[in-house]
Motif scaffolding. Structure first.
Motif, PDB file in Angstrom:
ATOM      1  N   ALA A 158      54.872 -99.031   6.480  1.00 54.38           N
ATOM      2  CA  ALA A 158      54.248 -99.803   5.390  1.00 54.38           C
ATOM      3  C   ALA A 158      52.752 -99.959   5.655  1.00 54.38           C
ATOM      4  O   ALA A 158      51.924 -99.743   4.769  1.00 54.38           O
ATOM      5  CB  ALA A 158      54.928-101.162   5.268  1.00 54.38           C
ATOM      6  N   SER A 180      58.620-100.353   3.845  1.00 52.10           N
ATOM      7  CA  SER A 180      57.808 -99.465   3.002  1.00 52.10           C
ATOM      8  C   SER A 180      58.519 -99.139   1.687  1.00 52.10           C
ATOM      9  O   SER A 180      57.967 -98.462   0.822  1.00 52.10           O
ATOM     10  CB  SER A 180      57.480 -98.175   3.764  1.00 52.10           C
ATOM     11  OG  SER A 180      58.638 -97.373   3.887  1.00 52.10           O
ATOM     12  N   GLN A 181      59.762 -99.610   1.560  1.00 52.51           N
ATOM     13  CA  GLN A 181      60.565 -99.333   0.352  1.00 52.51           C
ATOM     14  C   GLN A 181      61.226-100.621  -0.143  1.00 52.51           C
ATOM     15  O   GLN A 181      62.416-100.626  -0.480  1.00 52.51           O
ATOM     16  CB  GLN A 181      61.691 -98.340   0.683  1.00 52.51           C
ATOM     17  CG  GLN A 181      61.269 -97.064   1.342  1.00 52.51           C
ATOM     18  CD  GLN A 181      60.948 -95.992   0.325  1.00 52.51           C
ATOM     19  OE1 GLN A 181      61.078 -96.225  -0.881  1.00 52.51           O
ATOM     20  NE2 GLN A 181      60.519 -94.840   0.775  1.00 52.51           N
ATOM     21  N   ARG A 192      50.600 -97.078   4.961  1.00 52.95           N
ATOM     22  CA  ARG A 192      50.357 -96.865   3.532  1.00 52.95           C
ATOM     23  C   ARG A 192      49.494 -97.969   2.939  1.00 52.95           C
ATOM     24  O   ARG A 192      49.318 -98.055   1.733  1.00 52.95           O
ATOM     25  CB  ARG A 192      51.693 -96.826   2.789  1.00 52.95           C
ATOM     26  CG  ARG A 192      52.502 -95.624   3.188  1.00 52.95           C
ATOM     27  CD  ARG A 192      53.708 -95.471   2.306  1.00 52.95           C
ATOM     28  NE  ARG A 192      54.590 -94.475   2.870  1.00 52.95           N
ATOM     29  CZ  ARG A 192      55.851 -94.314   2.524  1.00 52.95           C
ATOM     30  NH1 ARG A 192      56.376 -95.108   1.603  1.00 52.95           N
ATOM     31  NH2 ARG A 192      56.592 -93.396   3.075  1.00 52.95           N
ATOM     32  N   ILE A 238      50.199-101.140   2.898  1.00 52.03           N
ATOM     33  CA  ILE A 238      50.967-102.256   2.330  1.00 52.03           C
ATOM     34  C   ILE A 238      51.044-103.379   3.357  1.00 52.03           C
ATOM     35  O   ILE A 238      51.476-103.168   4.486  1.00 52.03           O
ATOM     36  CB  ILE A 238      52.405-101.809   1.969  1.00 52.03           C
ATOM     37  CG1 ILE A 238      52.388-100.595   1.039  1.00 52.03           C
ATOM     38  CG2 ILE A 238      53.188-102.962   1.351  1.00 52.03           C
ATOM     39  CD1 ILE A 238      53.736 -99.898   0.914  1.00 52.03           C
ATOM     40  N   THR A 289      53.398-109.054  -1.254  1.00 51.74           N
ATOM     41  CA  THR A 289      52.720-107.891  -0.684  1.00 51.74           C
ATOM     42  C   THR A 289      51.351-107.672  -1.297  1.00 51.74           C
ATOM     43  O   THR A 289      51.101-108.025  -2.449  1.00 51.74           O
ATOM     44  CB  THR A 289      53.519-106.577  -0.903  1.00 51.74           C
ATOM     45  OG1 THR A 289      53.718-106.394  -2.300  1.00 51.74           O
ATOM     46  CG2 THR A 289      54.852-106.600  -0.201  1.00 51.74           C
TER      47      THR A 289
END
Ligand code: GDP
Ligand code: K
Ligand code: MG
Length: 272
Positions: free
Chosen positions: A117, A88-89, A120, A122, A261
């Motif tokens: 992820a 997620s980062q 969110r 993603i 992504t």
């Protein structure tokens, strides 16, 4: 028996992963010179060792505790790296990954926090990410242990590779500085010149000290100064080398992440 070092940003799931990958045998001590715990565990294959490194965002240390990681690279021997990423980062996490790939050791990437992820919105194309980086990437849920067996097999197996790619081109001034340092070192170090040079230009004090075993300090500083001047001429303004290097990495990361992504169509990241 191989030594495999576990490395990643803080809070990416390193401890969870370490616990899931290693069996009962575990040795705990302290890293020399700091009060940071050093944990070494045995993989469940009963052969290979996993070394837990402190969480860092970069190899260029901000503190003595973080310096443990750079010193580990400079002074200890290990065969492979296991780099855990927070899915997620990715943009933030890949700054460290690029530095590991520059080091040239075989790397396996464990992609953790995929649930975060996903929440969110993603979505990550793991195959694409793996192709871009040039190393194996395996999904894992470090907390539950899901995917750990497969990750362990990749990390300890024959298939682990070093990335053959030059993922970041740092511009003429820095690239020429890398060659210049290489000429001065003339094959005297076991570490990759490209990695040493970039860390030096970023201001990594441990790498600078290491280089003084081969070159007088004044000579090292004169290379850095000449790269700084060349960079200023090239860019037409004053720019610190560490900022240039950081920006070049961010640019490369942007390409890698945007290709691998998909984010929500409305572009909004829901708060999870
Ligand atoms: P470290 O700081 O890198 O050692 O990370 P930890 O293993 O301590 O994990 C940090 C936090 O993330 C803990 O609360 C874990 O339970 C949590 N965590 C670890 N893996 C996962 C995962 O795959 N998904 C989610 N949602 N949380 C995780
Ligand atoms: K933690
Ligand atoms: Mg931890």
């Amino acid at each position: 028996m191989m030594n495999i070092a576990l490395i990643g940003n803080p809070n990416t799931g390193k401890t969870s992963l370490f616990n899931n990958l290693t069996g009962s045998y575990e040795y705990v001590g302290n890293w020399s010179g700091v009060t940071v715990e050093k944990k070494v565990g045995l993989f469940k294959n009963g052969k290979d060792q996993l070394i837990d490194l402190p969480g860092v965002y970069s190899l260029n240390p901000l503190s003595k505790d973080e310096g443990v990681v750079t010193n580990f690279f400079l002074e200890e021997s290990f065969e492979k790296l296991l780099n855990i990423l927070d899915a997620s980062q990715l943009r933030r996490n890949l700054h460290l990954t690029l530095q590991l790939l520059e080091y040239g050791a075989p790397v396996t990437v464990g992609l953790n926090m995929l649930d975060v992820a996903k929440n969110r919105g993603i979505q990550i194309d793991i195959e694409k990410l793996s192709k871009s980086l040039g190393v194996h990437v395996a999904p894992v849920v470090a907390r539950s242990g899901k995917g750990c067996k497969e990750l362990a097999e990749l990390a300890t197996g024959e298939a682990t590779v070093s990335s053959e790619k030059t993922l970041v081109y740092y511009g003429k001034a820095i690239e020429e500085g890398i060659l210049q340092l290489g000429q001065k070192l003339n094959g005297r170090t076991r570490h990759p010149v490209r990695w040493l040079a970039i860390q030096l230009f970023e201001g990594n004090p441990y790498v600078k000290t290491y280089l003084t075993t081969f070159l007088p300090e004044a000579e090292i500083e004169s290379i850095v100064d000449s790269v700084t001047v060349a960079q200023q001429q090239q860019s037409g303004g004053i720019q610190a080398l560490d900022q240039v290097i950081h920006r070049k990495r961010s640019d490369a990361i942007e390409k890698i992440v945007s290709a691998a992504t998909t984010i929500p169509v409305d572009g909004k990241i829901p708060l999870s």
